[in-house]
Write an enzyme that holds these catalytic residues in place. Structure first.
Site, PDB file in Angstrom:
ATOM      1  N   VAL A  12       1.119  -1.442  -3.831  1.00 47.90           N
ATOM      2  CA  VAL A  12      -0.193  -0.821  -4.025  1.00 47.90           C
ATOM      3  C   VAL A  12      -0.910  -0.814  -2.679  1.00 47.90           C
ATOM      4  CG1 VAL A  12      -0.441  -1.404  -6.463  1.00 47.90           C
ATOM      5  CG2 VAL A  12      -1.178  -3.047  -4.728  1.00 47.90           C
ATOM      6  N   SER A  13      -1.916   0.032  -2.554  1.00 49.62           N
ATOM      7  CA  SER A  13      -2.561   0.226  -1.254  1.00 49.62           C
ATOM      8  C   SER A  13      -3.679  -0.766  -0.967  1.00 49.62           C
ATOM      9  CB  SER A  13      -3.119   1.653  -1.164  1.00 49.62           C
ATOM     10  OG  SER A  13      -2.083   2.594  -1.327  1.00 49.62           O
ATOM     11  N   THR A  14      -4.391  -1.204  -2.001  1.00 50.62           N
ATOM     12  CA  THR A  14      -5.541  -2.089  -1.796  1.00 50.62           C
ATOM     13  C   THR A  14      -5.492  -3.292  -2.724  1.00 50.62           C
ATOM     14  OG1 THR A  14      -6.865  -0.834  -3.390  1.00 50.62           O
ATOM     15  CG2 THR A  14      -6.985  -0.135  -1.094  1.00 50.62           C
ATOM     16  N   GLN A  54      -6.050  -3.231  -6.584  1.00 54.44           N
ATOM     17  CA  GLN A  54      -5.037  -2.634  -7.438  1.00 54.44           C
ATOM     18  C   GLN A  54      -3.987  -3.682  -7.800  1.00 54.44           C
ATOM     19  OE1 GLN A  54      -4.008   0.494  -4.575  1.00 54.44           O
ATOM     20  NE2 GLN A  54      -4.818   2.017  -5.984  1.00 54.44           N
TER      21      GLN A  54
END
Length: 207
Positions: A13-15, A18
Site C-alpha cells: 500500500v502507498s500510505t 491504508q
C-alpha cells in the site's frame, strides 16, 4: 491432483493509513484457486516511487534461494516502481525460474512464448520511457537557457579557487609564504599563486 506450485504473496500500500489486509485475503483465495501453495506473505507500505522496498527484496531472495516458483500480486503496479523496474525484476525472477502472476490475469513467465512477447513489449516501453525522460530534460534545459540560465562551469570561473580566495588572501596579509599557505589549506603552490595574482590583477585594473 498435481503438485502445488510454491508461491510468495506480495502486498503493498502507498500510505500508512491504508492496509494490506484486503490484498492479502484476495491473494490467499487467488492462490487457492490457481493451485499455489503459499509459503510466505510479505506486506509493505511504500509509495510507487520509493526505491527502497525491503519486503520486496526478501521476496527476490526467496526466488534466488529457489524456495518459490511464483510471486503473486493483485496488480503489477503493486510490484513494479516503473516500466524499467518491472522489466528488470521480471528478468531477474526469470533467471531463478520464478513467474510473476497478477490477480488481474497477467502472468509473466518468461520461459513461455507469451512471456517472451510481454518481455519484448516491456523492453520497448522501458526504452520509450527513457526517451521521454531524456526529452523532458533537454526541453527543460532549453527552456531554462532561453530564460538566461547558464549550465556548467562558466568561462573564467574557478570554483575551487573562488572558494579559497578569502582565506588565501588573509594568510598572505599575515605574511605567510606561498608554500606555507598551500600547506595550511591543502592546496598546490600554483593554485595559491594563481589566486593571489588574480586578486592583485583585479585590484590593479580597478585602481
Amino acid at each position: 491432483m498435481g503438485q502445488l506450485r510454491s508461491a510468495a504473496l506480495y502486498c503493498r500500500v502507498s500510505t500508512g493509513d491504508q492496509s494490506c489486509e484486503r490484498q492479502s485475503r484476495d491473494l490467499q483465495a487467488f492462490a487457492e484457486r490457481g493451485g499455489f501453495k503459499v509459503v510466505a506473505v510479505f506486506t509493505e507500505t511504500a509509495s510507487g516511487t520509493v526505491t527502497a522496498r525491503s519486503e520486496r527484496t526478501k521476496v527476490i531472495q526467496l526466488a534466488r534461494d529457489r524456495r518459490i516458483e511464483a510471486v503473486l500480486v493483485t496488480e503489477l503496479t503493486r510490484w513494479g516502481r516503473s516500466t524499467t523496474d518491472l522489466l528488470h525484476t521480471l528478468q531477474e525472477l526469470e533467471t531463478y525460474g520464478v513467474s510473476l502472476v497478477a490477480q488481474t490475469g497477467l502472468q509473466f513467465d518468461l520461459r513461455s512464448p507469451q512471456g517472451k512477447l510481454f518481455a519484448s513489449l516491456m523492453s520497448a516501453l522501458a526504452e520509450f520511457e527513457r526517451d521521454l525522460l531524456r526529452e523532458r530534460i533537454r526541453s527543460g534545459i532549453a527552456a531554462a537557457q532561453e530564460r538566461g540560465v547558464k549550465f556548467g562551469r562558466q568561462k573564467g570561473q574557478r570554483v575551487k579557487a573562488d572558494r579559497y580566495e578569502a582565506r588565501v588572501m588573509a594568510l598572505k596579509r599575515a605574511g605567510k609564504s606561498y608554500r606555507a599557505i598551500a600547506a595550511e589549506l591543502h592546496l598546490s603552490k600554483n593554485t595559491v599563486m594563481d589566486i593571489i595574482h588574480r586578486v592583485n590583477d583585479r585590484k590593479n585594473s580597478t585602481g
